[in-house]
Scaffold this active site. Structure first.
Site, PDB file in Angstrom:
ATOM      1  N   ASP A  64       0.837  -1.267   0.137  1.00 53.66           N
ATOM      2  CA  ASP A  64       0.097  -0.087   0.044  1.00 53.66           C
ATOM      3  C   ASP A  64       0.885   1.227  -0.011  1.00 53.66           C
ATOM      4  O   ASP A  64       0.375   2.558   0.362  1.00 53.66           O
ATOM      5  CB  ASP A  64      -0.908   0.051   1.002  1.00 53.66           C
ATOM      6  CG  ASP A  64      -0.175  -0.058   2.330  1.00 53.66           C
ATOM      7  OD1 ASP A  64       1.229  -0.353   2.388  1.00 53.66           O
ATOM      8  OD2 ASP A  64      -0.990   0.044   3.579  1.00 53.66           O
ATOM      9  N   HIS A 267      24.313   5.356 -17.581  1.00 56.30           N
ATOM     10  CA  HIS A 267      23.222   5.401 -16.550  1.00 56.30           C
ATOM     11  C   HIS A 267      23.612   4.917 -15.217  1.00 56.30           C
ATOM     12  O   HIS A 267      22.936   4.261 -14.622  1.00 56.30           O
ATOM     13  CB  HIS A 267      22.046   4.758 -17.155  1.00 56.30           C
ATOM     14  CG  HIS A 267      21.391   5.528 -18.416  1.00 56.30           C
ATOM     15  ND1 HIS A 267      20.404   4.966 -19.200  1.00 56.30           N
ATOM     16  CD2 HIS A 267      21.872   6.866 -18.742  1.00 56.30           C
ATOM     17  CE1 HIS A 267      20.250   5.978 -20.156  1.00 56.30           C
ATOM     18  NE2 HIS A 267      21.054   7.131 -19.799  1.00 56.30           N
ATOM     19  N   ASP A 284      25.680  14.152 -12.978  1.00 54.19           N
ATOM     20  CA  ASP A 284      24.762  14.456 -13.900  1.00 54.19           C
ATOM     21  C   ASP A 284      23.343  14.607 -13.164  1.00 54.19           C
ATOM     22  O   ASP A 284      22.866  13.423 -12.779  1.00 54.19           O
ATOM     23  CB  ASP A 284      24.531  13.420 -15.156  1.00 54.19           C
ATOM     24  CG  ASP A 284      23.609  13.721 -16.111  1.00 54.19           C
ATOM     25  OD1 ASP A 284      22.696  14.590 -15.994  1.00 54.19           O
ATOM     26  OD2 ASP A 284      23.360  12.988 -17.181  1.00 54.19           O
ATOM     27  N   ASP A 295      18.942  19.898 -16.748  1.00 55.49           N
ATOM     28  CA  ASP A 295      19.601  18.723 -16.796  1.00 55.49           C
ATOM     29  C   ASP A 295      21.260  19.140 -17.128  1.00 55.49           C
ATOM     30  O   ASP A 295      21.636  19.884 -18.062  1.00 55.49           O
ATOM     31  CB  ASP A 295      19.441  18.121 -18.139  1.00 55.49           C
ATOM     32  CG  ASP A 295      20.029  16.714 -18.242  1.00 55.49           C
ATOM     33  OD1 ASP A 295      20.834  16.369 -17.625  1.00 55.49           O
ATOM     34  OD2 ASP A 295      19.467  15.966 -19.491  1.00 55.49           O
ATOM     35  N   HIS A 374      26.832   7.970 -27.095  1.00 53.76           N
ATOM     36  CA  HIS A 374      25.380   8.800 -26.990  1.00 53.76           C
ATOM     37  C   HIS A 374      25.452   9.997 -27.934  1.00 53.76           C
ATOM     38  O   HIS A 374      26.369  10.367 -28.541  1.00 53.76           O
ATOM     39  CB  HIS A 374      24.940   8.954 -25.395  1.00 53.76           C
ATOM     40  CG  HIS A 374      26.002   9.999 -24.958  1.00 53.76           C
ATOM     41  ND1 HIS A 374      25.839  11.175 -25.031  1.00 53.76           N
ATOM     42  CD2 HIS A 374      26.782   9.755 -23.715  1.00 53.76           C
ATOM     43  CE1 HIS A 374      26.733  11.823 -24.140  1.00 53.76           C
ATOM     44  NE2 HIS A 374      27.448  11.115 -23.459  1.00 53.76           N
ATOM     45  N   HIS A 378      19.237  16.506 -26.813  1.00 54.85           N
ATOM     46  CA  HIS A 378      17.827  16.111 -26.700  1.00 54.85           C
ATOM     47  C   HIS A 378      17.056  17.481 -26.031  1.00 54.85           C
ATOM     48  O   HIS A 378      17.555  18.529 -25.563  1.00 54.85           O
ATOM     49  CB  HIS A 378      17.526  14.859 -25.675  1.00 54.85           C
ATOM     50  CG  HIS A 378      17.786  15.080 -24.236  1.00 54.85           C
ATOM     51  ND1 HIS A 378      17.177  15.954 -23.115  1.00 54.85           N
ATOM     52  CD2 HIS A 378      18.984  14.789 -23.599  1.00 54.85           C
ATOM     53  CE1 HIS A 378      17.967  16.005 -22.066  1.00 54.85           C
ATOM     54  NE2 HIS A 378      19.112  15.307 -22.290  1.00 54.85           N
ATOM     55  N   HIS A 385      13.576  14.217 -21.263  1.00 55.66           N
ATOM     56  CA  HIS A 385      13.828  14.248 -22.648  1.00 55.66           C
ATOM     57  C   HIS A 385      12.566  14.666 -23.234  1.00 55.66           C
ATOM     58  O   HIS A 385      11.597  13.745 -23.279  1.00 55.66           O
ATOM     59  CB  HIS A 385      14.134  12.776 -22.903  1.00 55.66           C
ATOM     60  CG  HIS A 385      15.549  12.225 -22.224  1.00 55.66           C
ATOM     61  ND1 HIS A 385      15.924  10.838 -22.184  1.00 55.66           N
ATOM     62  CD2 HIS A 385      16.428  12.813 -22.080  1.00 55.66           C
ATOM     63  CE1 HIS A 385      16.924  10.857 -21.645  1.00 55.66           C
ATOM     64  NE2 HIS A 385      17.450  11.997 -21.440  1.00 55.66           N
ATOM     65  N   GLU A 408      25.616  17.921 -24.668  1.00 59.83           N
ATOM     66  CA  GLU A 408      26.200  17.122 -23.670  1.00 59.83           C
ATOM     67  C   GLU A 408      27.231  16.165 -24.109  1.00 59.83           C
ATOM     68  O   GLU A 408      27.225  15.075 -24.094  1.00 59.83           O
ATOM     69  CB  GLU A 408      24.983  16.357 -22.856  1.00 59.83           C
ATOM     70  CG  GLU A 408      24.161  15.792 -23.403  1.00 59.83           C
ATOM     71  CD  GLU A 408      23.216  15.082 -22.764  1.00 59.83           C
ATOM     72  OE1 GLU A 408      23.570  14.036 -22.103  1.00 59.83           O
ATOM     73  OE2 GLU A 408      21.880  14.897 -22.801  1.00 59.83           O
ATOM     74  N   TYR A 412      34.319   8.536 -22.731  1.00 61.35           N
ATOM     75  CA  TYR A 412      34.378   7.527 -21.774  1.00 61.35           C
ATOM     76  C   TYR A 412      35.533   6.441 -21.876  1.00 61.35           C
ATOM     77  O   TYR A 412      35.240   5.892 -23.091  1.00 61.35           O
ATOM     78  CB  TYR A 412      33.139   7.031 -21.262  1.00 61.35           C
ATOM     79  CG  TYR A 412      31.989   8.092 -21.532  1.00 61.35           C
ATOM     80  CD1 TYR A 412      31.544   8.845 -20.277  1.00 61.35           C
ATOM     81  CD2 TYR A 412      31.183   8.512 -22.813  1.00 61.35           C
ATOM     82  CE1 TYR A 412      30.495   9.955 -20.089  1.00 61.35           C
ATOM     83  CE2 TYR A 412      30.323   9.546 -22.646  1.00 61.35           C
ATOM     84  CZ  TYR A 412      30.138  10.018 -21.324  1.00 61.35           C
ATOM     85  OH  TYR A 412      29.174  10.960 -21.326  1.00 61.35           O
ATOM     86  N   ARG A 430      31.748  14.079 -18.786  1.00 61.72           N
ATOM     87  CA  ARG A 430      30.537  14.812 -19.669  1.00 61.72           C
ATOM     88  C   ARG A 430      30.420  16.228 -19.183  1.00 61.72           C
ATOM     89  O   ARG A 430      30.455  16.603 -17.858  1.00 61.72           O
ATOM     90  CB  ARG A 430      29.396  13.804 -19.475  1.00 61.72           C
ATOM     91  CG  ARG A 430      28.162  14.642 -20.482  1.00 61.72           C
ATOM     92  CD  ARG A 430      26.944  13.696 -20.205  1.00 61.72           C
ATOM     93  NE  ARG A 430      26.334  13.001 -19.407  1.00 61.72           N
ATOM     94  CZ  ARG A 430      26.385  11.951 -18.927  1.00 61.72           C
ATOM     95  NH1 ARG A 430      27.244  10.969 -19.291  1.00 61.72           N
ATOM     96  NH2 ARG A 430      25.915  11.574 -17.864  1.00 61.72           N
ATOM     97  N   GLU A 432      27.550  19.150 -19.676  1.00 61.04           N
ATOM     98  CA  GLU A 432      25.998  19.164 -20.282  1.00 61.04           C
ATOM     99  C   GLU A 432      25.430  20.580 -19.642  1.00 61.04           C
ATOM    100  O   GLU A 432      25.640  20.766 -18.576  1.00 61.04           O
ATOM    101  CB  GLU A 432      25.314  18.169 -19.749  1.00 61.04           C
ATOM    102  CG  GLU A 432      23.694  18.221 -20.254  1.00 61.04           C
ATOM    103  CD  GLU A 432      22.915  17.044 -19.836  1.00 61.04           C
ATOM    104  OE1 GLU A 432      23.397  16.192 -18.777  1.00 61.04           O
ATOM    105  OE2 GLU A 432      22.038  16.813 -20.518  1.00 61.04           O
TER     106      GLU A 432
HETATM  107  N1  GLY Z   1      20.463  13.057 -17.366  1.00 61.10           N
HETATM  108  C1  GLY Z   1      19.795  12.428 -18.755  1.00 61.10           C
HETATM  109  C2  GLY Z   1      20.475  12.989 -19.852  1.00 61.10           C
HETATM  110  O1  GLY Z   1      21.438  13.821 -19.651  1.00 61.10           O
HETATM  111  O2  GLY Z   1      19.906  13.080 -20.805  1.00 61.10           O
HETATM  112 MN    MN Z   2      20.767  15.453 -20.871  1.00 56.22          MN
HETATM  113 MN    MN Z   3      21.984  14.760 -18.081  1.00 53.55          MN
END
Ligand code: GLY
Ligand code: MN
Ligand code: MN
Length: 463
Positions: A64, A267, A284, A295, A374, A378, A385, A408, A412, A430, A432
């Protein structure tokens, strides 16, 4: 019989609009602002259409106990209504009201357990609906609203249970054809219209997005200041999220805090390891404020100083981000930013000896993907996203003022990558930021946060 329920009957047993000037909603966007969005969507849908948008479903985490509730972004965009068990129905041109909300009734006992509800009265008074009904009446009323409309806009496949209910209501109208009922005969993807509206941010939305960005900037600064060898990743996560909560915001997505080789897991979610002297930490994390996401990613040395290889790769990622940013202006293809970033990264990797051969061959064969798997960004908005097509008629769409997206790039190098010299292994970086396309170019919403290696070292020296 539901089908016989005319528009007039419905109006007479519901809550009529009680005020011509409804209050502002919790987002700070006045209810007239939401009414404008609904009007615009209805204009796009046309007078013979009906649009049906259910609230997000409450999800059970354990028996619950529920996951924290997050309203469906589409419903939020069109109403600012925060509660579950609600359905917005838009009926363009309907005389007795076009914007109808079905929602939970007030209930002092349930409200004592779970907090206040608006009730249909509040939906009209505070949220500016033309009309509102108890959610328990949906089954009875919806077939009558569908009848006589030729097109249904709905997001099929998002909520299987609601899909079946909608089919059931349609079948109820179909069953009345011999009595003269006219069932809808076209079923269209709501996102086709609504995603395009949401892609272009209004002034009011940009204010909220800037606020989300500012909160995230402050949070990243706090994490950099809290950095020291031996700290756990979750301690930095806690610092970030403490600042979010301090400003009535929350994480827009699961915060990623990866020290050392963990930064190479795109991730990474465990956030449990200890950061050792000499590690880089990749964070991130972005705040969601009044439904709007930010983000941000920054990568910094836990001891406050980049070593030579870390700095070289960090500079290269920064150069790739600048190359992508230079493509952020109206009329340029969205995809041009990614292409520019990939070219810069490939050139730099060749110079550093991490790739071998000619630039053309490396670009043509995509060898950079070993270190950068990647895309460079986005759309961002109510969803991190966010919705919106990236390609139109098979081509990358052109940027226009009001669009917001992330840039971003990253690199890596896995800790066990034996194909490169040992000094490069286990470095994940990264950078971003969130970028608004303006009339003349761009504005970086997250610009205030230290970005280059020098800026990051200077900020960390203040600890
Ligand atoms: N934090 C998700 C991305 O950078 O797309
Ligand atoms: Mn992002
Ligand atoms: Mn991100």
């Amino acid at each position: 019989m539901a089908i016989a329920c005319s528009a007039r009957d419905i109006a007479s047993n519901s809550i009529e609009r009680m005020t011509a000037n409804p209050l502002s909603t919790a987002t700070g966007i006045p209810s007239q602002g939401y009414a404008r969005r609904r009007k615009q969507l209805m204009r796009m849908a046309g007078d013979d259409a009906i649009l049906v948008l259910p609230a997000a479903v409450e999800r059970i985490r354990s028996r619950d106990t529920h996951y924290p509730y997050r309203q469906d972004s589409d419903l939020w965009y069109l109403t600012g209504f925060p509660e579950p068990e609600a359905v917005l129905v838009l009926v363009p041109g309907r005389k007795h009201g076009e914007s109808l909300l079905f929602c939970r009734e007030r209930d002092p006992d349930r409200e004592a357990w779970n907090g206040p509800r608006s009730g249909p009265e509040g939906a009209v008074e505070q949220f500016g609906m033309d009309d509102a009904y108890p959610i328990t009446d949906l089954d009875e009323i919806l077939p009558g609203l569908l009848e006589g409309r030729s097109r249904v806009y709905y997001h099929f496949g998002r909520d299987a249970e609601f899909d079946l209910k909608l089919i059931g209501w349609l079948n109820r109208v179909r069953a009345m054809v011999r009595q003269g009922a006219q069932p809808p005969h076209e079923f269209l993807e709501l996102g086709h219209l609504l995603d395009e509206l949401r892609l272009f941010k209004s002034k009011g939305e940009l204010k909220l997005m800037q606020r989300a960005a500012d909160i995230s900037v402050e949070a990243h600064r706090a994490a950099m200041r809290a950095a020291r060898p031996g700290v756990r990743e979750y301690e930095l996560q806690a610092e970030i999220e403490r600042v979010f909560r301090m400003h009535d915001a929350e994480p827009a997505y699961g915060s990623i805090v990866g020290a050392g080789g963990n930064a190479c897991v795109l991730h990474y979610r465990a956030n449990s390891a200890q950061a050792k002297d000499g590690d880089l930490v990749l964070i991130d994390a972005g705040a969601e404020y009044r439904g709007y996401a930010s983000d941000i990613t920054r990568t910094f040395p836990i001891n406050g100083r980049f070593n030579k290889e870390q700095r070289a790769l960090h500079n290269l990622v920064g150069a790739a981000q600048q190359a992508a940013l230079a493509q952020a202006k109206p009329g340029v293809a969205y995809e041009a930013g990614h292409t520019a970033a990939v070219e810069t990264l490939t050139e730099g990797l060749l110079q550093l000896g991490l790739l071998k051969g000619s630039l053309e061959k490396n670009l043509g064969e995509g060898h950079y993907k070993r270190f950068y798997r990647h895309k460079t960004g986005h759309w961002i908005g109510l969803d991190v996203h966010d919705v919106g097509e990236y390609r139109l008629d098979g081509e990358s769409r052109l940027l226009e003022p009001g669009m917001v997206f992330t840039i971003e790039p990253g690199l890596y190098i896995a800790p066990d990558d034996k194909s490169v010299a040992a000094k490069w292994r286990g470095i994940g970086i990264r950078t971003e930021d969130d970028v608004l396309v303006t009339k003349d170019g761009y504005r970086v919403l997250t610009d205030k946060l230290a970005r280059s290696a020098d800026e990051i070292e200077a900020l960390m020296a203040e600890r």
